[in-house]
Design a protein around this motif. Structure first.
Motif, short mmCIF file in Angstrom:
data_model
loop_
_atom_site.label_atom_id
_atom_site.label_comp_id
_atom_site.label_asym_id
_atom_site.label_seq_id
_atom_site.Cartn_x
_atom_site.Cartn_y
_atom_site.Cartn_z
N ASN A 1 2.86 -9.25 -1.25
CA ASN A 1 2.53 -8.25 -0.54
C ASN A 1 3.21 -8.52 0.93
N ASP B 1 3.20 -6.48 3.31
CA ASP B 1 2.58 -5.94 4.68
C ASP B 1 1.71 -7.01 4.87
N LYS B 2 1.21 -7.85 4.32
CA LYS B 2 0.36 -8.78 4.76
C LYS B 2 0.98 -9.95 5.29
N TYR C 1 -2.00 -2.75 13.00
CA TYR C 1 -0.75 -3.29 11.92
C TYR C 1 -1.17 -4.76 11.63
N GLY D 1 -4.01 -5.10 9.08
CA GLY D 1 -3.85 -4.59 7.85
C GLY D 1 -4.57 -3.25 7.75
N LYS E 1 -0.11 -0.07 7.78
CA LYS E 1 1.18 -0.80 7.45
C LYS E 1 2.47 -0.59 8.45
#
Length: 71
Positions: free
Chosen positions: A2, A4-5, A39, A42, A45
């Motif tokens: 992931n 994004d994380k 952002y 979370g 994104k």
């Protein structure tokens, strides 16, 4: 993975390491503090166009922000 994380975690890590608050980083990359907070947590994104700006600001590679490099 992931990404994004991972990116959110790396940005937060860099800010803390360099003692930069959200307001200052947000101003430097042309967004609001609220957007940066969203952002990092979370809620939203990171837009792809911000990734290089953040990398340049902290002097790291884009790969570092994606967790693909340790530099």
């Amino acid at each position: 993975m992931n990404y994004d994380k991972i990116i959110a975690s790396k940005v937060r890590e860099l800010r803390q390491k360099h003692n930069v608050d959200q307001k200052d980083l947000a101003e430097a990359i042309g967004i609001t503090r609220t957007a940066l907070g969203n952002y990092e947590t979370g809620i939203r994104k990171f837009p792809i166009d911000l990734i290089p700006k953040i990398a340049d600001y902290f002097g790291v590679t884009v790969d570092f922000l994606y967790g693909r490099s340790d530099k």
